[in-house]
Design a protein around this motif. Structure first.
Motif, mmCIF file in Angstrom:
data_model
loop_
_atom_site.group_PDB
_atom_site.id
_atom_site.type_symbol
_atom_site.label_atom_id
_atom_site.label_comp_id
_atom_site.label_asym_id
_atom_site.label_seq_id
_atom_site.Cartn_x
_atom_site.Cartn_y
_atom_site.Cartn_z
ATOM 1 N N THR A 1 0.853 -1.184 0.000
ATOM 2 C CA THR A 1 0.000 0.000 0.000
ATOM 3 C C THR A 1 0.890 1.237 0.000
ATOM 4 O O THR A 1 2.095 1.155 0.272
ATOM 5 C CB THR A 1 -0.924 0.012 1.222
ATOM 6 N N GLN A 2 0.301 2.393 -0.290
ATOM 7 C CA GLN A 2 1.082 3.632 -0.335
ATOM 8 C C GLN A 2 1.705 3.974 1.024
ATOM 9 O O GLN A 2 2.864 4.383 1.085
ATOM 10 C CB GLN A 2 0.203 4.796 -0.833
ATOM 11 N N PRO A 3 0.982 3.836 2.143
ATOM 12 C CA PRO A 3 1.641 4.092 3.445
ATOM 13 C C PRO A 3 2.831 3.163 3.688
ATOM 14 O O PRO A 3 3.863 3.583 4.210
ATOM 15 C CB PRO A 3 0.522 3.866 4.461
ATOM 16 N N GLU A 4 2.696 1.880 3.320
ATOM 17 C CA GLU A 4 3.815 0.951 3.493
ATOM 18 C C GLU A 4 4.999 1.345 2.624
ATOM 19 O O GLU A 4 6.160 1.273 3.048
ATOM 20 C CB GLU A 4 3.351 -0.475 3.136
ATOM 21 N N LEU A 5 4.720 1.771 1.381
ATOM 22 C CA LEU A 5 5.788 2.185 0.470
ATOM 23 C C LEU A 5 6.506 3.422 0.995
ATOM 24 O O LEU A 5 7.738 3.515 0.930
ATOM 25 C CB LEU A 5 5.204 2.452 -0.924
ATOM 26 N N ILE A 6 5.746 4.366 1.528
ATOM 27 C CA ILE A 6 6.355 5.592 2.074
ATOM 28 C C ILE A 6 7.256 5.265 3.253
ATOM 29 O O ILE A 6 8.377 5.782 3.380
ATOM 30 C CB ILE A 6 5.256 6.594 2.474
ATOM 31 N N ARG A 7 6.792 4.357 4.156
ATOM 32 C CA ARG A 7 7.612 3.976 5.314
ATOM 33 C C ARG A 7 8.885 3.271 4.874
ATOM 34 O O ARG A 7 9.963 3.492 5.429
ATOM 35 C CB ARG A 7 6.789 3.082 6.250
ATOM 36 N N LEU A 8 8.775 2.413 3.846
ATOM 37 C CA LEU A 8 9.953 1.687 3.370
ATOM 38 C C LEU A 8 10.960 2.651 2.755
ATOM 39 O O LEU A 8 12.163 2.545 3.000
ATOM 40 C CB LEU A 8 9.529 0.629 2.344
ATOM 41 N N ARG A 9 10.499 3.602 1.931
ATOM 42 C CA ARG A 9 11.404 4.579 1.340
ATOM 43 C C ARG A 9 12.112 5.395 2.403
ATOM 44 O O ARG A 9 13.296 5.720 2.273
ATOM 45 C CB ARG A 9 10.619 5.514 0.412
ATOM 46 N N SER A 10 11.384 5.733 3.451
ATOM 47 C CA SER A 10 11.990 6.532 4.520
ATOM 48 C C SER A 10 13.017 5.727 5.306
ATOM 49 O O SER A 10 14.070 6.244 5.681
ATOM 50 C CB SER A 10 10.886 7.054 5.447
ATOM 51 N N SER A 11 12.739 4.434 5.523
ATOM 52 C CA SER A 11 13.622 3.630 6.367
ATOM 53 C C SER A 11 14.942 3.291 5.677
ATOM 54 O O SER A 11 15.985 3.224 6.327
ATOM 55 C CB SER A 11 12.910 2.346 6.793
ATOM 56 N N VAL A 12 14.914 3.084 4.335
ATOM 57 C CA VAL A 12 16.146 2.645 3.673
ATOM 58 C C VAL A 12 17.186 3.750 3.611
ATOM 59 O O VAL A 12 18.388 3.470 3.472
ATOM 60 C CB VAL A 12 15.842 2.138 2.246
ATOM 61 N N SER A 13 16.764 5.009 3.694
ATOM 62 C CA SER A 13 17.725 6.113 3.588
ATOM 63 C C SER A 13 18.337 6.489 4.928
ATOM 64 O O SER A 13 19.216 7.345 4.988
ATOM 65 C CB SER A 13 17.038 7.339 2.977
ATOM 66 N N ILE A 14 17.881 5.850 6.026
ATOM 67 C CA ILE A 14 18.426 6.165 7.352
ATOM 68 C C ILE A 14 19.727 5.378 7.563
ATOM 69 O O ILE A 14 19.744 4.159 7.427
ATOM 70 C CB ILE A 14 17.419 5.804 8.461
#
Length: 623
Positions: free
Chosen positions: A541-554
């Protein structure tokens, strides 16, 4: 490292910063202002000439276009008798030579007059249209009392031109025709044509259309010209068609011919010439259709009136600004030096390793921006130092883990080989393939190397991994690989592709009862390698995709508290490795839709591993 300041013989370089800034400001203000008037005057003068030349060229071109349209209309009109059989019949009756009879019935004369009048109808620019037989009889739309009934064509200057035209239209310059009997001295220019028998091509007569000079005056009605200038229209034989001068002192056609090499100089339109001791801007335009040349001459002195006024005004403004600037220079020299001194002190502290020092920002000007950039630079240096330190620790931990994983590797390989042989003897070939693939995958994973392998080696290891998963999942998983063969020897980071397929299997395909397909694509994009892994699994889902994009750049060292959560760990590892090896311009991109699958793509430069490691070393050194 300290360096001794080399003494300079100039006293300026031995002064304080404020003295240097004050002297510099005064020099930067005084020198440009002293030259500003002269430069502005020169630029404005040149610009005025260029704009005038461009504007006048457009006007001259428009005049020639209007002349072309009128001349083309007259040329078309001169062809009309050739399409009227009755007119041709009358001309045949008169004969095609000078010895033809001079008598013609009144009816036929009237028919010729009416026909010519119809051609001249509603054409105020036309003085008269004459059709003449070769024996000199003249038929015209004008009152017979103003015309001669017969003329000797051989005595007319224009007659030889018409014969030389051999049936083509001929433009005749300004002249006074002999067949007019009025006492006026008006001159006309004409379009004439030799009329020939359509079938035999024998000459029958001449049609001549005389046009008033007012036609050109009408064209020039809405064309603005300077009063001091002049306009000339001539042909390629240097013959005058039209001349307009506002006063008798202005040089015209004769002066231009006497003092120059001719009316037209190809490729030199917009040039400056000297006539009678005065400089003129000459603009000309030659018609490709009629060969007519339209020339405009404008005195240079009339163009520079505004420039002279601007020069005087500029000198006055420059003097005022010079006085005001001297006072402002003193004020700004002090204001600018104060924050610079503070910045210098903070830089010395940072040089000693105090990366927590910051410069107070007290303004929004360039000095304030410089202070902000300095603070940002110090923060970035501090971050990079910590990041390189953490990366170094993790590399050591990874080396230790690799050493631990290599304990008795031959024992493990031998054991797997024994299991493989037992499976073959028992006829369990699926087990044999799975054990063989596992052995190859372990050898590839445990081998330390230097962190880089060729794409072909990575794909070979990936094939072993895929066989294991296909053995485990059966027909529920399909893998399609599309690889550019020219990239097989290109170096890439080791174990770059397996985590992407593993992510697609565990989070996309395996959770679907029907299974799915994974597409791996490796293509060339300019000087970069484009890698994408796409699946038709469950997606996100879009919320899951947004969380994944945010987590990989940390960065890992900023997320130690959540190290127990393994969601996105492999993808974050790929993201961090790519960014570390190739810079922020290269990273992992992802997109997904729930129920339709996901796509993960990354772009890396086609380069050798030394260059990539050089980027890592530049980060470690703060470059």
């Amino acid at each position: 490292m300290n360096h001794r300041i080399k003494k300079h013989p100039l006293h300026l370089l031995r002064g304080t910063l404020r003295t240097k800034m004050l002297t510099l400001f005064l020099c930067l203000i005084a020198i440009p202002l002293s030259l500003q008037g002269m430069i502005t005057y020169s630029k404005f003068t040149t610009s005025t000439e260029e704009r005038t030349a461009e504007y006048t060229a457009q006007i001259v071109h428009q005049i020639n276009q209007n002349l072309d349209r009128n001349m083309e209309e007259m040329k078309r009109l001169s062809l009309m008798p050739l399409y009227d059989n009755s007119i041709l019949s009358i001309l045949r009756e008169l004969g095609g030579s000078a010895q033809a009879p001079l008598y013609l019935s009144t009816e036929k004369r009237q028919k010729m007059t009416l026909y010519i009048s119809s051609l001249s109808y509603s054409r105020p620019e036309v003085k008269g249209i004459q059709i003449m037989s070769l024996n000199g009889l003249v038929f015209s739309n004008l009152d017979p009392s103003t015309m001669k009934a017969q003329v000797d064509l051989r005595k007319e200057e224009w007659y030889s031109r018409v014969l030389a035209g051999n049936g083509a239209s001929v433009i005749i310059p300004s002249h006074r025709p002999a067949y007019y009997v009025d006492t006026s001295l008006d001159r006309y220019f004409s379009v004439a044509r030799l009329l020939r028998e359509p079938n035999t091509n024998l000459p029958l007569g001449i049609i001549k259309i005389d046009m008033k000079m007012e036609m050109i005056d009408q064209i020039l009605t809405n064309m603005p010209f300077t009063k001091e200038g002049s306009l000339i229209i001539g042909n390629q034989q240097q013959e005058l068609f039209y001349e307009k001068r506002e006063n008798e002192t202005t040089p015209g056609y004769q002066a231009l011919l006497q003092e120059t090499a001719g009316l037209v100089h190809p490729g030199q339109s917009g040039r400056t010439i000297s006539l009678q001791g005065q400089r003129y801007l000459l603009i000309d335009n030659v018609s490709a259709r009629t060969g007519l040349t339209v020339i405009s001459m404008i005195p240079i002195d009339s163009l520079l009136k505004d420039s002279n006024d601007l020069r005087s005004f500029t000198i006055l403004i420059a003097a005022i600004f010079l006085v005001v600037a001297g006072g402002l220079a003193s004020y700004f020299a002090y204001s600018l030096s104060r924050p610079l001194v503070s910045l210098k002190e903070k830089m010395l502290q940072v040089e000693q390793g105090h990366f927590h020092e910051r410069v107070p920002v007290s303004s929004a000007d360039e000095i304030g921006k410089l202070s902000e950039q300095f603070n940002h630079m110090v923060e970035e240096i501090n971050r990079l130092v910590n990041e390189v330190y953490v990366i170094s620790l993790r590399e050591r931990e990874a080396e230790l883990a690799a050493l631990q994983s290599q304990i008795h590797p031959h024992f493990i390989y031998n054991t797997l080989e024994a299991i493989n042989m037992m499976a073959i003897r028992a006829g369990n070939y699926d087990v044999s393939d799975m054990v063989s693939s596992l052995g190859k995958l372990m050898r590839y994973t445990v081998d330390r190397g230097d962190g880089f392998v060729t794409l072909a080696q990575e794909l070979e290891s990936l094939s072993s991994y895929v066989r294991i998963q296909q053995t485990r999942l059966g027909d529920r998983i399909q893998v399609v690989m599309e690889v550019d063969e020219s990239l097989r020897d290109a170096p890439i980071p080791k174990l770059l592709l397996q985590p992407l397929l593993e992510n697609a299997i565990y989070h996309g395909i395996e959770r679907q009862e029907r299974g799915g397909t994974i597409w791996l694509s490796v293509t060339r994009d300019a000087e970069a390698m484009q890698i994408s892994v796409r699946d038709n699994g469950k997606g996100m889902t879009q919320p899951e995709l947004i969380r994944l994009r945010s987590s990989v750049s940390i960065p890992f060292h900023q997320n130690e508290a959540s190290s127990s959560q393994r969601t996105g760990t492999a993808l974050r590892n790929i993201y961090q490795r790519i960014t570390l090896l190739y810079g922020v311009g290269y990273h992992l991109m992802m997109d997904s839709q729930a129920g339709q699958g996901s796509i993960f793509s990354l772009r890396i430069p086609i380069e050798n591993e030394k260059r990539a490691m050089g980027h890592v070393q530049s980060l470690a050194s703060g470059g």
